[in-house]
Design an enzyme around this catalytic site. Structure first.
Site, short mmCIF file in Angstrom:
data_model
loop_
_atom_site.label_atom_id
_atom_site.label_comp_id
_atom_site.label_asym_id
_atom_site.label_seq_id
_atom_site.Cartn_x
_atom_site.Cartn_y
_atom_site.Cartn_z
N GLU A 280 -0.66 -0.12 19.93
CA GLU A 280 -0.79 -1.33 19.10
C GLU A 280 0.55 -2.03 18.95
O GLU A 280 1.61 -1.47 19.30
CB GLU A 280 -1.36 -0.98 17.72
CG GLU A 280 -0.50 -0.02 16.91
CD GLU A 280 -0.64 -0.20 15.41
OE1 GLU A 280 -0.54 -1.34 14.94
OE2 GLU A 280 -0.80 0.81 14.71
N LYS B 31 0.07 -10.77 11.72
CA LYS B 31 -0.63 -9.48 11.76
C LYS B 31 -2.11 -9.77 12.05
O LYS B 31 -2.76 -10.48 11.28
CB LYS B 31 -0.45 -8.78 10.40
CG LYS B 31 -1.19 -7.47 10.26
CD LYS B 31 -0.93 -6.85 8.89
CE LYS B 31 -1.95 -5.79 8.56
NZ LYS B 31 -1.84 -5.32 7.17
N VAL C 96 -4.71 -1.67 14.28
CA VAL C 96 -5.60 -0.68 14.89
C VAL C 96 -6.95 -1.32 15.23
O VAL C 96 -7.47 -1.14 16.35
CB VAL C 96 -5.78 0.56 13.97
CG1 VAL C 96 -6.90 1.46 14.47
CG2 VAL C 96 -4.46 1.34 13.90
N ASP D 34 -10.05 -2.99 -1.68
CA ASP D 34 -9.21 -3.03 -0.49
C ASP D 34 -9.49 -1.83 0.42
O ASP D 34 -9.02 -0.72 0.16
CB ASP D 34 -7.73 -3.09 -0.87
CG ASP D 34 -6.83 -3.36 0.33
OD1 ASP D 34 -7.33 -3.31 1.47
OD2 ASP D 34 -5.64 -3.65 0.12
N SER E 107 -9.42 -0.98 4.54
CA SER E 107 -8.98 -1.54 5.82
C SER E 107 -10.15 -1.69 6.79
O SER E 107 -11.00 -0.80 6.90
CB SER E 107 -7.93 -0.62 6.44
OG SER E 107 -7.61 -1.08 7.73
N ASP F 93 -9.87 -1.31 9.74
CA ASP F 93 -9.73 -0.24 10.76
C ASP F 93 -10.91 0.74 10.66
O ASP F 93 -11.38 1.26 11.68
CB ASP F 93 -8.44 0.57 10.55
CG ASP F 93 -7.17 -0.20 10.87
OD1 ASP F 93 -7.27 -1.33 11.39
OD2 ASP F 93 -6.08 0.34 10.59
N LYS G 252 -1.39 8.02 5.37
CA LYS G 252 -0.39 8.31 4.35
C LYS G 252 -0.97 8.12 2.96
O LYS G 252 -1.98 7.43 2.78
CB LYS G 252 0.89 7.52 4.51
CG LYS G 252 0.85 6.15 5.09
CD LYS G 252 2.17 5.48 4.90
CE LYS G 252 3.07 5.50 6.11
NZ LYS G 252 2.53 4.78 7.25
N1 PSU Z 1 0.06 2.45 8.78
C1 PSU Z 1 1.28 2.80 9.26
N2 PSU Z 1 1.95 1.95 10.06
C2 PSU Z 1 1.41 0.76 10.45
C3 PSU Z 1 0.11 0.41 9.96
C4 PSU Z 1 -0.52 1.28 9.13
O1 PSU Z 1 1.78 3.86 8.93
O2 PSU Z 1 2.06 0.00 11.18
C5 PSU Z 1 -0.52 -0.87 10.41
C6 PSU Z 1 -1.51 -0.60 11.55
O3 PSU Z 1 -1.45 -1.66 12.47
C7 PSU Z 1 -2.85 -0.61 10.82
C8 PSU Z 1 -2.61 -1.69 9.79
O4 PSU Z 1 -3.95 -0.93 11.65
O5 PSU Z 1 -1.27 -1.45 9.35
C9 PSU Z 1 -3.58 -1.61 8.63
O6 PSU Z 1 -3.41 -2.70 7.81
P1 PSU Z 1 -4.42 -2.96 6.59
O7 PSU Z 1 -4.15 -1.84 5.64
O8 PSU Z 1 -4.01 -4.29 6.05
O9 PSU Z 1 -5.79 -2.95 7.15
MN MN Z 2 -6.61 -4.34 3.22
#
Ligand code: PSU
Ligand code: MN
Length: 311
Positions: free
Chosen positions: A32, A94, A114, A146, A148, A150, A167
């Site tokens: 990614e 992003k 992701v 919230d 994700s 993903d 994490k």
């Molecule tokens: N977690 C990490 N490093 C990252 C991300 C998540 O430790 O770079 C990035 C990845 O690209 C993941 C995205 O898909 O953040 C998720 O963002 P959100 O929580 O806004 O869906």
């Molecule tokens: Mn989000």
């Protein structure tokens, strides 16, 4: 019978190395680009991206870093393109599932998360993808909602994602529940305990433990042969020598989450905010762990890909 929709192909720009690999059954591992633009600071981000590609090549596979540049969906980036994304950092958009048509149709630059990387890898025919951490259910999701995208993508797109767990900026328990609801198997590689990114363990359990990349590959083929669409999450613990002190990292994460709440940071901004804050507050120690775990995931993804493309 309706003609298959192949229009997507005109949007894809697959580089020669990746194209050659895909046509000749040489294993390919997708990477990614949000991790480059938003996940790590320059120049470590570019160095890490290049080292990941090298690890994949050294292990007999071809790397395909994915991003959108000037509206073109790139599968496989040049070193100049990696440098560009790394230097631009968070100025690049992003890009998750919802953002792809906007970035592509208006000729913008997008670093893929992701979810977006899974979609594009799948369109290109790449089945194995290595990253650091996935997005998940945020800690206060019962208030903010919230979650994700993903997780939704893992529920429907046929790509195996190799990560180091999630994490604790996230609610790991709720993230596992969500994945279960979506039918996503969570494999622990050589562990039953769910790894928590900076540390090799958490209070949670993976669905299954598998110690052999060949068995993971066989499981993927079985799932997709049976028409069970969706991803599989392989969680690969950070090697012990690069783990962080659990109490220290959890304290820094708690502080970062509190600050994000106080500053009312929401939506797509929150994950990059927390990542940057944690790097700053650990004086870069977390960044070093992050780099090592991503590299470790590239190695495992290569081993799985080699098995997957064997015959
Ligand atoms: N977690 C990490 N490093 C990252 C991300 C998540 O430790 O770079 C990035 C990845 O690209 C993941 C995205 O898909 O953040 C998720 O963002 P959100 O929580 O806004 O869906
Ligand atoms: Mn989000």
């Amino acid at each position: 019978m309706e003609k298959e929709n192949l229009k997507y192909q005109s949007y894809l720009s697959i580089n020669e190395e990746v194209k050659h690999a895909l046509e000749n059954n040489i294993p390919v591992v997708a990477l990614e680009s949000t991790i480059i633009s938003h996940g790590m600071p320059y120049p470590k981000n570019v160095e890490t991206a290049k080292s990941c590609e090298k690890i994949i090549r050294d292990n007999g596979c071809v790397p395909a870093t994915i991003a959108i540049i000037n509206g073109k969906i790139k599968v496989g980036l040049t070193d100049d393109e990696l440098d560009y994304l790394g230097k631009m950092g968070p100025k690049v958009i992003k890009t998750s599932r919802r953002d792809i048509p906007y970035i592509v149709s208006l000729n913008k630059d997008g670093a893929t998360t992701v979810s977006a990387t899974m979609i594009i890898a799948n369109l290109a025919g790449i089945k194995i993808f290595a990253t650091g951490g996935i997005g998940g259910v945020h800690r206060n999701a019962h208030i903010t909602m919230d979650i994700s995208c993903d997780l939704e993508e893992l529920g429907k797109t046929n790509v195996c994602v190799v990560c180091a767990g999630a994490k604790s900026i996230l609610d790991l328990g709720k993230t596992l529940e969500y994945l279960e609801t979506k039918g996503v198997l969570v494999i622990g590689y050589k562990t039953k305990t769910l790894p928590a990114f900076y540390t090799s363990h958490s209070p949670f359990e993976c669905d299954v433990r598998i110690d052999n990349p060949g068995e993971i590959s066989k499981l993927l083929k079985t799932k997709w042969d049976l028409g069970l669409n969706g991803g599989v999450l392989v969680t690969n613990p950070i090697p012990k020598e690069f783990e962080m002190d659990e109490a220290l990292i959890n304290e820094k994460i708690d502080e970062a989450v509190k600050e994000a709440e106080d500053k009312h940071i929401v939506g797509k901004e929150i994950t990059p905010f927390l990542l940057a804050k944690i790097v700053k507050e650990t004086n870069g120690e977390s960044l070093e762990s992050n780099i090592k775990l991503v590299q470790n995931n590239c190695l495992l993804a290569s081993l799985i890909a080699k098995e997957y493309y064997k015959d």
